[in-house]
Motif scaffolding. Structure first.
Motif, PDB file in Angstrom:
ATOM      1  N   THR A  92     108.116  27.995 -98.626  1.00 47.45           N
ATOM      2  CA  THR A  92     109.385  27.421 -98.936  1.00 47.45           C
ATOM      3  C   THR A  92     110.455  28.702 -99.038  1.00 47.45           C
ATOM      4  O   THR A  92     110.083  29.822 -99.317  1.00 47.45           O
ATOM      5  CB  THR A  92     109.541  26.489-100.046  1.00 47.45           C
ATOM      6  OG1 THR A  92     109.159  27.251-101.241  1.00 47.45           O
ATOM      7  CG2 THR A  92     108.794  25.414 -99.784  1.00 47.45           C
ATOM      8  N   ARG A  93     111.741  28.443 -99.052  1.00 54.07           N
ATOM      9  CA  ARG A  93     112.668  29.457 -99.557  1.00 54.07           C
ATOM     10  C   ARG A  93     112.346  30.152-100.923  1.00 54.07           C
ATOM     11  O   ARG A  93     112.548  31.310-101.088  1.00 54.07           O
ATOM     12  CB  ARG A  93     114.212  28.913 -99.612  1.00 54.07           C
ATOM     13  CG  ARG A  93     115.081  29.928 -99.552  1.00 54.07           C
ATOM     14  CD  ARG A  93     116.610  29.470 -99.674  1.00 54.07           C
ATOM     15  NE  ARG A  93     116.777  29.009 -98.026  1.00 54.07           N
ATOM     16  CZ  ARG A  93     117.857  28.467 -97.758  1.00 54.07           C
ATOM     17  NH1 ARG A  93     119.082  28.145 -98.886  1.00 54.07           N
ATOM     18  NH2 ARG A  93     118.083  27.833 -96.536  1.00 54.07           N
ATOM     19  N   GLU A  94     112.072  29.228-101.805  1.00 55.15           N
ATOM     20  CA  GLU A  94     111.579  29.758-103.070  1.00 55.15           C
ATOM     21  C   GLU A  94     110.622  30.520-103.188  1.00 55.15           C
ATOM     22  O   GLU A  94     110.431  31.650-103.960  1.00 55.15           O
ATOM     23  CB  GLU A  94     111.453  28.404-104.162  1.00 55.15           C
ATOM     24  CG  GLU A  94     111.023  28.743-105.515  1.00 55.15           C
ATOM     25  CD  GLU A  94     112.086  29.670-106.395  1.00 55.15           C
ATOM     26  OE1 GLU A  94     111.574  30.309-107.516  1.00 55.15           O
ATOM     27  OE2 GLU A  94     113.227  29.744-105.968  1.00 55.15           O
TER      28      GLU A  94
ATOM     29  N   ARG B 228     111.655  33.927-101.859  1.00 60.37           N
ATOM     30  CA  ARG B 228     112.335  34.786-102.973  1.00 60.37           C
ATOM     31  C   ARG B 228     111.474  35.464-104.078  1.00 60.37           C
ATOM     32  O   ARG B 228     111.545  36.246-104.467  1.00 60.37           O
ATOM     33  CB  ARG B 228     113.397  33.812-103.848  1.00 60.37           C
ATOM     34  CG  ARG B 228     114.129  34.682-104.632  1.00 60.37           C
ATOM     35  CD  ARG B 228     115.020  33.400-105.272  1.00 60.37           C
ATOM     36  NE  ARG B 228     114.201  32.661-106.380  1.00 60.37           N
ATOM     37  CZ  ARG B 228     113.506  33.025-107.591  1.00 60.37           C
ATOM     38  NH1 ARG B 228     114.114  34.499-107.831  1.00 60.37           N
ATOM     39  NH2 ARG B 228     113.117  32.268-108.247  1.00 60.37           N
TER      40      ARG B 228
END
Length: 500
Positions: free
Chosen positions: A242-244, A247
């Motif tokens: 996921t984007r998280e 990050r």
């Protein structure tokens, strides 16, 4: 511009149909032995040394290199899904990777490991290419005194950075140095330590020693172990992070890449040390340190990036100075020797297609490994169901055939079996065989360069400290010895391997 012209030659060599095939075979075998617990890259490369005798030198080294860095990819698969590291450098990955799998995030963990490994591998290969020219130019300034001092630094570094007991590591290095003395003295032509055994007058066969203490010994040790672990093959969903996740893991992967790149070039460094050091660093820096051990994605990304970067930059001292920084690089020295290639800076000028072809093949190999690992996870995990009672006898027969085929001599098979028993004893006593092999490889080279240095200096030992470069290397060796001696630093060293 000179670098680009060299890389163009490298890609021209690596992209030939034959070398592409052997790069694929190496990556495939590397992934396979990374997945199967107990079959590390050192064991596999030792077993395949006889096979490389029949291959062109470039193809042989491309295949062996693919096995080494490919094992770092494959080892993460079983570490995450089965909590059973297929490779020693994947021990750290299992800590948080397996917890992510238990929480239903096996897909994200596998993708994180694969992406981090790919990023690190590509960057480390770029560093290898960039360092090659300047380090080779520096190496041409080395004389016998400098090479002797460098090898002393390498052996001391291997002791300092080795995990486990320092006393045992020193003992194994000394045993390796003694075994390296067996054979015929180059200067006098007199046989020494051969005990009137004709087969020992040429020295102990490197392949027999390597295959015995790694191949045979690993087989005996692993046959003893019977473990059953829960496998999370049915929980592999949402393979893309996921984007998280991105990050959180990209900075960790970047730090792991930088750390592994540096540690891989140090004597005694490589994939395993880089992975442990990266995990310790991430745990110290993270604001979520409580999550480590419970499924922190940084605990997967950092070590996976570090072990792949470390495995590829460990080629820097081998290709530019001719000095193996770890046991796999010592085996690569053996492979080059089989093909009458003297490792060192002269390889760049005498065999430029081999030198740059090997570097270019690493970029190609990293791309192959992404394809081999993520889409085929299910296939690799099914291999774990192959009973050991079928797998290891086949490997044992393959080893015996390989050793015999080199010189068509049954004595080599008996020597291999003897070292296999010795390797098993070492394993049971907690003694790493890697320092022994480094001592065996570097010992004769140290002796030869020390004799040359003393011959040029008319027997004056002060030549080792009056030459600035040699003195600098000996000072660095002394600093490493002080690191061992200081209790506070020694405690920190031990924590680097135990904190995880």
């Amino acid at each position: 511009m000179e670098l680009f012209s060299h890389l163009a030659l490298g890609f021209e060599t690596a992209l030939s149909l034959q070398n592409l095939l052997y790069a694929f075979i190496g990556c495939l075998l590397g992934t396979l032995i990374g997945v199967l617990p107990g079959l590390g890259p050192s064991t596999t490369i030792a077993m395949l040394l006889p096979v490389t005798y029949t291959l062109p030198p470039v193809s042989a080294l491309i295949m062996l290199a693919g096995i080494y860095y490919g094992a770092q990819y494959g080892g993460s698969t079983t570490a995450i899904l089965v909590n059973l590291p297929g490779e020693s450098s994947s021990v750290v990955t299992a800590i948080d990777g397996y917890q992510m799998a238990r929480r239903g995030r096996a897909g994200a963990a596998l993708a994180t490991a694969g992406i981090s490994s790919f990023m690190a591998g590509c960057f480390a290969t770029l560093v290898l290419a960039a360092f090659a020219l300047p380090m080779s130019e520096l190496a041409f300034k080395f004389g016998p005194a400098e090479y002797f001092s460098l090898m002393v630094l390498g052996l001391v570094g291997a002791v300092v950075l080795a995990s486990g007991s320092l006393v045992k590591a020193v003992g194994m290095i000394l045993l390796g140095l003694v075994l390296g003395l067996v054979g015929t003295d180059v200067n006098s032509g007199v046989a020494r330590y051969s005990f009137d055994v004709p087969e020992l007058t040429d020295g102990i066969n490197f392949v027999a020693l390597a295959m015995g203490i790694f191949g045979f010994a690993e087989i005996i040790v692993n046959v003893e172990q019977r473990e059953h672990r829960e496998t999370f093959t049915n929980h592999i969903t949402h393979l893309f992070p996921t984007r998280e996740d991105f990050r959180r893991f990209v900075p960790a992967a970047a730090r792991g890449t930088a750390l592994g790149t540096v540690l891989g070039m140090l004597p005694g460094g490589g994939a395993t040390l880089s992975a442990f050091a990266s995990y310790t660093l991430e745990k110290k820096l993270s604001s979520r340190s409580a999550e480590f051990g419970r499924g922190a994605i940084e605990g997967v990304a950092g070590p996976e990036a570090a072990n792949n970067a470390g495995s590829q930059t460990s080629f820097v001292p081998l290709l530019t100075l001719g000095i193996p920084s770890n046991v796999v690089m010592a085996l690569m020295v053996g492979a080059m020797t089989i093909h009458n290639i003297q490792p060192g800076p002269q390889v760049m000028t005498s065999n430029p297609d081999l030198f740059w072809g090997l570097i270019a093949s690493m970029w190609i190999g990293n791309a192959m490994l992404i394809v081999l690992n993520l889409p085929l996870v299910g296939v690799w995990v099914k291999l774990l169901k192959v009973p050991y009672r079928y797998l290891y006898p086949a490997i044992l027969v393959f080893c015996c055939i390989g050793v015999y085929s080199i010189n068509n001599n049954t004595f080599d098979v008996f020597i291999t079996a003897a070292f296999g028993v010795a390797g098993y004893v070492f394993a049971r006593c907690g003694m790493e065989p890697a320092p022994l092999l480094l001592g065996f490889v570097l010992g004769p080279m140290m002796e030869e360069n020390l004799r040359r240095a003393l011959l040029l200096a008319r027997g004056d030992f002060s030549t080792l400290v009056t030459r600035p470069l040699s003195l600098s290397l000996l000072v660095a060796t002394l600093v490493l010895l002080l690191v061992v001696a200081l209790p506070a630093i020694r405690k920190t060293r031990e924590e680097a391997f135990q904190e995880a």
